[in-house]
Scaffold this active site. Sequence first.
Site, PDB file in Angstrom:
ATOM      1  N   ARG A 132      13.313  19.318  44.192  1.00 57.07           N
ATOM      2  CA  ARG A 132      14.333  19.124  45.223  1.00 57.07           C
ATOM      3  C   ARG A 132      13.926  19.909  46.458  1.00 57.07           C
ATOM      4  O   ARG A 132      13.672  21.104  46.390  1.00 57.07           O
ATOM      5  CB  ARG A 132      15.699  19.580  44.719  1.00 57.07           C
ATOM      6  CG  ARG A 132      16.208  18.791  43.539  1.00 57.07           C
ATOM      7  CD  ARG A 132      17.588  19.263  43.071  1.00 57.07           C
ATOM      8  NE  ARG A 132      17.565  20.649  42.634  1.00 57.07           N
ATOM      9  CZ  ARG A 132      18.170  21.644  43.263  1.00 57.07           C
ATOM     10  NH1 ARG A 132      18.819  21.416  44.389  1.00 57.07           N
ATOM     11  NH2 ARG A 132      18.118  22.879  42.809  1.00 57.07           N
ATOM     12  N   ASP A 248      30.809  16.533  35.308  1.00 59.14           N
ATOM     13  CA  ASP A 248      29.607  16.789  34.510  1.00 59.14           C
ATOM     14  C   ASP A 248      29.897  17.516  33.209  1.00 59.14           C
ATOM     15  O   ASP A 248      29.075  17.505  32.298  1.00 59.14           O
ATOM     16  CB  ASP A 248      28.597  17.610  35.332  1.00 59.14           C
ATOM     17  CG  ASP A 248      27.744  16.746  36.240  1.00 59.14           C
ATOM     18  OD1 ASP A 248      27.880  15.516  36.172  1.00 59.14           O
ATOM     19  OD2 ASP A 248      26.945  17.305  37.013  1.00 59.14           O
TER      20      ASP A 248
END
Length: 365
Positions: A132, A248
């Site tokens: 990332r 999540d």
Amino acid sequence: MLRLFDRWGVSSMVHAKDIALESITIRRWKNGSVLSTMPVNKAYGHQTVVHRADLHNALIDKALALENVQLKVNSRVTGIKSYHPAAVTLMDDTVIRGDVVVAADGIKSVLRGEILGPSAMQPIPTGDAAYRIILSREMMEKDPELKALLNNPIATRWVGPHRHIIAYPVRNHELFNIVLLHPDDHDAEESWTTTASKQSMLRQYNGWDTTVLKLLDLVKEDEVLEWKLCSYPSLDSWTKGRVALLGDACHPMLPYVAQGAAQAVEDAAALAILLSVIPSRHAIPEALRVYELSRKPRTEAIQQSGMANRTILHLPDGPEQEARDEQFLASMSSAANPDKWADAETQKLLQHEASTYAEVKILGY
């Protein structure tokens, strides 16, 4: 998600820093040749990209503007004290009690283990990891090609053998977000903050499009973050008593269809509606069960679409890849797009049918 933000009065704060995409371009890994360019389907609203911190801050600011909301920091929850009534214990042994506890504590949820046992949702490595990266305007604007990537409201995917890249501008075109999916060949940690080697990243994408290599060359050695990608089995339950999991914590999403935050927001909306219509606190456990019933089929279907997309995007060069690339080309004239993130039918599912599950279940309730 954006329609929910409209309803909640959050949209203006999100749109102040997001970017409404106009198209999604898919390119071949080796030479950057365009496989397809799809205009964003705006039939159900805009498809936007936003820095996660900007999204979080908008939601926090809106919540704290309400008189009945308090935010406690440095107050990590370590366990559940009681399910009837709901109560949790903090790291300093303080006990917090409430009508309901919503455990939105992420992929490594502590309360998930409390509700379902320590073996709940053991991670299953996908074999992939992700780098990332965020590049600044200052880093990119000296190169005309890179500056164009930053300035245009376009998301770009590069697809190649066992790898793909997704890249797009965020924060009013001042930052450029890049996520690079690749084989996990050294057992990366399941973390958002593991620092990786720039040289390892360059080796993973050796021989790729020169535009990709120029982007990677700009990355500073100590700013490469690597994230191990794992899938998770479906949970038997999301709730117990007056405690419910959300986002999540109960349905972690792989990044292949970019739905993690959106599905968590949808969870919150369904839960809010249900808790608003029950006659008394005694109905909270039943409302939480209806919340699970209304959300579980949709989120699990989206989880599966992510795994399917990974397979399509990572085909090695050969006959299957060539057939897929022909499908990419055909998608520009209304055929289905192999990339579910850019596919019109998948977008219809994500953007149009979100309310259907909840409406049906609430009427039944």
